[in-house]
Design a protein around this motif. Structure first.
Motif, PDB file in Angstrom:
ATOM      1  N   ARG A 153       0.556  -1.886  -6.447  1.00 45.41           N
ATOM      2  CA  ARG A 153      -0.310  -1.871  -7.622  1.00 45.41           C
ATOM      3  C   ARG A 153      -0.060  -0.553  -8.363  1.00 45.41           C
ATOM      4  O   ARG A 153       0.171   0.475  -7.748  1.00 45.41           O
ATOM      5  N   GLY A 154      -0.146  -0.581  -9.677  1.00 42.16           N
ATOM      6  CA  GLY A 154      -0.048   0.665 -10.429  1.00 42.16           C
ATOM      7  C   GLY A 154       1.383   1.122 -10.659  1.00 42.16           C
ATOM      8  O   GLY A 154       2.352   0.415 -10.347  1.00 42.16           O
ATOM      9  N   LEU A 155       1.501   2.337 -11.195  1.00 41.12           N
ATOM     10  CA  LEU A 155       2.784   2.848 -11.666  1.00 41.12           C
ATOM     11  C   LEU A 155       3.288   4.054 -10.894  1.00 41.12           C
ATOM     12  O   LEU A 155       4.484   4.369 -10.933  1.00 41.12           O
ATOM     13  N   ALA A 162       0.506  -4.541 -20.581  1.00 39.77           N
ATOM     14  CA  ALA A 162       0.263  -3.128 -20.884  1.00 39.77           C
ATOM     15  C   ALA A 162       0.828  -2.240 -19.795  1.00 39.77           C
ATOM     16  O   ALA A 162       1.395  -1.166 -20.074  1.00 39.77           O
ATOM     17  N   GLY A 163       0.708  -2.673 -18.544  1.00 38.69           N
ATOM     18  CA  GLY A 163       1.248  -1.885 -17.442  1.00 38.69           C
ATOM     19  C   GLY A 163       2.754  -1.760 -17.521  1.00 38.69           C
ATOM     20  O   GLY A 163       3.322  -0.689 -17.237  1.00 38.69           O
ATOM     21  N   LEU A 164       3.439  -2.844 -17.898  1.00 35.08           N
ATOM     22  CA  LEU A 164       4.892  -2.790 -18.026  1.00 35.08           C
ATOM     23  C   LEU A 164       5.305  -1.851 -19.154  1.00 35.08           C
ATOM     24  O   LEU A 164       6.249  -1.063 -19.019  1.00 35.08           O
ATOM     25  N   GLN A 165       4.595  -1.914 -20.270  1.00 37.85           N
ATOM     26  CA  GLN A 165       4.893  -0.998 -21.376  1.00 37.85           C
ATOM     27  C   GLN A 165       4.736   0.452 -20.936  1.00 37.85           C
ATOM     28  O   GLN A 165       5.572   1.309 -21.239  1.00 37.85           O
ATOM     29  N   HIS A 166       3.664   0.738 -20.213  1.00 32.68           N
ATOM     30  CA  HIS A 166       3.424   2.105 -19.737  1.00 32.68           C
ATOM     31  C   HIS A 166       4.484   2.530 -18.730  1.00 32.68           C
ATOM     32  O   HIS A 166       4.904   3.692 -18.719  1.00 32.68           O
ATOM     33  N   LEU A 167       4.921   1.589 -17.887  1.00 31.59           N
ATOM     34  CA  LEU A 167       5.949   1.926 -16.905  1.00 31.59           C
ATOM     35  C   LEU A 167       7.239   2.369 -17.586  1.00 31.59           C
ATOM     36  O   LEU A 167       7.808   3.413 -17.245  1.00 31.59           O
ATOM     37  N   VAL A 168       7.722   1.574 -18.550  1.00 34.26           N
ATOM     38  CA  VAL A 168       8.975   1.912 -19.225  1.00 34.26           C
ATOM     39  C   VAL A 168       8.825   3.235 -19.980  1.00 34.26           C
ATOM     40  O   VAL A 168       9.697   4.115 -19.902  1.00 34.26           O
ATOM     41  N   ARG A 169       7.714   3.395 -20.676  1.00 33.19           N
ATOM     42  CA  ARG A 169       7.463   4.655 -21.392  1.00 33.19           C
ATOM     43  C   ARG A 169       7.511   5.838 -20.437  1.00 33.19           C
ATOM     44  O   ARG A 169       8.183   6.847 -20.710  1.00 33.19           O
ATOM     45  N   ASP A 170       6.822   5.728 -19.314  1.00 36.68           N
ATOM     46  CA  ASP A 170       6.713   6.860 -18.400  1.00 36.68           C
ATOM     47  C   ASP A 170       8.005   7.119 -17.637  1.00 36.68           C
ATOM     48  O   ASP A 170       8.312   8.272 -17.313  1.00 36.68           O
ATOM     49  N   GLU A 212       0.842  -1.186   0.000  1.00 38.78           N
ATOM     50  CA  GLU A 212       0.000   0.000   0.000  1.00 38.78           C
ATOM     51  C   GLU A 212       0.886   1.249   0.000  1.00 38.78           C
ATOM     52  O   GLU A 212       2.007   1.218   0.510  1.00 38.78           O
ATOM     53  N   PRO A 213       0.386   2.365  -0.524  1.00 34.89           N
ATOM     54  CA  PRO A 213       1.214   3.580  -0.619  1.00 34.89           C
ATOM     55  C   PRO A 213       1.809   4.047   0.700  1.00 34.89           C
ATOM     56  O   PRO A 213       2.931   4.566   0.730  1.00 34.89           O
ATOM     57  N   ASP A 214       1.069   3.868   1.816  1.00 31.92           N
ATOM     58  CA  ASP A 214       1.584   4.384   3.086  1.00 31.92           C
ATOM     59  C   ASP A 214       2.763   3.574   3.632  1.00 31.92           C
ATOM     60  O   ASP A 214       3.360   3.950   4.649  1.00 31.92           O
ATOM     61  N   GLU A 215       3.135   2.489   2.945  1.00 33.02           N
ATOM     62  CA  GLU A 215       4.321   1.728   3.335  1.00 33.02           C
ATOM     63  C   GLU A 215       5.478   1.896   2.342  1.00 33.02           C
ATOM     64  O   GLU A 215       6.525   1.269   2.505  1.00 33.02           O
ATOM     65  N   ALA A 216       5.310   2.763   1.353  1.00 32.28           N
ATOM     66  CA  ALA A 216       6.346   2.909   0.324  1.00 32.28           C
ATOM     67  C   ALA A 216       7.599   3.592   0.865  1.00 32.28           C
ATOM     68  O   ALA A 216       8.722   3.195   0.538  1.00 32.28           O
ATOM     69  N   ASN A 217       7.432   4.647   1.665  1.00 29.59           N
ATOM     70  CA  ASN A 217       8.561   5.320   2.322  1.00 29.59           C
ATOM     71  C   ASN A 217       9.665   5.687   1.333  1.00 29.59           C
ATOM     72  O   ASN A 217      10.851   5.426   1.556  1.00 29.59           O
ATOM     73  N   LEU A 218       9.285   6.319   0.231  1.00 23.21           N
ATOM     74  CA  LEU A 218      10.239   6.624  -0.840  1.00 23.21           C
ATOM     75  C   LEU A 218      11.345   7.588  -0.414  1.00 23.21           C
ATOM     76  O   LEU A 218      12.391   7.642  -1.069  1.00 23.21           O
TER      77      LEU A 218
END
Length: 290
Positions: free
Chosen positions: A213-215, A251-259, A185-191
């Motif tokens: 989940r997600g990019l 499709a998600g992987l393609q979008h990740l590399v593109r972005d 979950e986002p609250d555990e990302a601690n970027l």
């Protein structure tokens, strides 16, 4: 500081090294592994990664006889580990396929014999899984190969990371900030740990290994300076297996590399200038010239 993996240089302002983690998402099937390699190549990643275990060594004793429901019936956890493990012939087949598609390939060895197994296949690097960060004999065996080491730091304290780096050294080391929750979950990302790790281990390149989940979080990691990004991949997140739900579909992987490449371009060089595209608006809108 930079680290060279295969023909690619990681760090030092180079494009992020994107790793598609196949892991065990091949479910023990070579044909599925090849499909995932094709997905990775078509998305434009740099490398694919697997996991290599000697099940009788790497499976915790208290887990071995636990029963697990699988597509092949009910079996013990140890038998399941054997069922999804690739042997040498299978690894040669998938490794050749990755190389033909222009990708680096390597794996996370979970025990010392697996290091020897991968060395025999001449991998370009070794990845230390977060779960193995405290396994000193394994770290020593990986260090002694002289190969680049990618160290994931999930489920670890800063003191444990210090101890692992003391064993591995820093000459050919890439750190990967990670949180080992599946899915995360986002609250555990601690970027904000990315710059913290970069500052603490001066000169060591720091990347990001994600299980969200997600990019968005992976892209934010690149904006914070991650020199490498690793994400699990799958053909379908609803497939059977423990990692599919935290994986990216094609499709998600393609979008990740593109972005990622768009974000890298947008970061620029930090030198303030008037860009060509600003000149016409400046001529039209600026009333007082400097």
């Amino acid at each position: 500081m930079t680290v060279t993996i295969g023909s690619r240089v990681v760090g030092g302002g180079r494009p992020s090294y994107v790793i598609a983690e196949i892991g065990l998402n091949h479910n023990g099937e070579v044909a599925l592994a090849k499909q995932l390699i094709d997905v990775a190549a078509e998305a434009g990643v740099d490398a694919v990664k697997f996991q290599k275990r000697t099940p009788e060594i790497s499976t915790p004793v208290h887990m071995r006889d636990t029963l697990r429901e699988t597509p092949w019936g009910t079996m013990t956890y140890l038998d399941y580990r054997y069922r999804v493990e690739f042997d040498r012939a299978a690894y040669i087949e998938v490794a050749d396929h990755a190389l033909l598609r222009g990708l680096d390939w390597f794996a996370s060895p979970w025990d010392v014999p697996s290091v020897d197994f991968l060395e025999d296949l001449n991998v370009v690097a070794h990845k230390v899984a977060s779960a193995c960060l405290t396994d000193v004999p394994l770290l020593e065996a990986i260090r002694d190969t002289g190969k680049p080491v990618i160290l994931s730091t999930g489920m670890s304290t800063i003191e444990q990371i210090d101890a692992a780096i003391e064993v591995l050294g820093t000459d050919q080391l890439i750190l990967m900030h990670a949180t080992s929750t599946y899915p995360m979950e986002p609250d555990e990302a601690n970027l904000r740990m990315i710059p913290v790790l970069r500052d603490r281990y001066a000169g060591v390149p720091v990347g990001y290994s994600g299980h969200e989940r997600g990019l968005q979080i992976s892209l934010a990691a690149v904006a914070l300076g991650a020199v490498a990004v690793e994400r699990h991949i799958t053909l379908d997140r609803t497939m059977w297996g423990s990692d599919h739900a935290a994986s990216l579909e094609p499709a998600g992987l393609q979008h990740l590399v593109r972005d990622i490449r768009i974000v890298e371009t947008a970061l620029g060089d930090g030198v303030k200038r008037v860009f060509p595209g600003e000149r016409a608006p400046m001529a039209k809108l600026r009333r007082v010239l400097a």
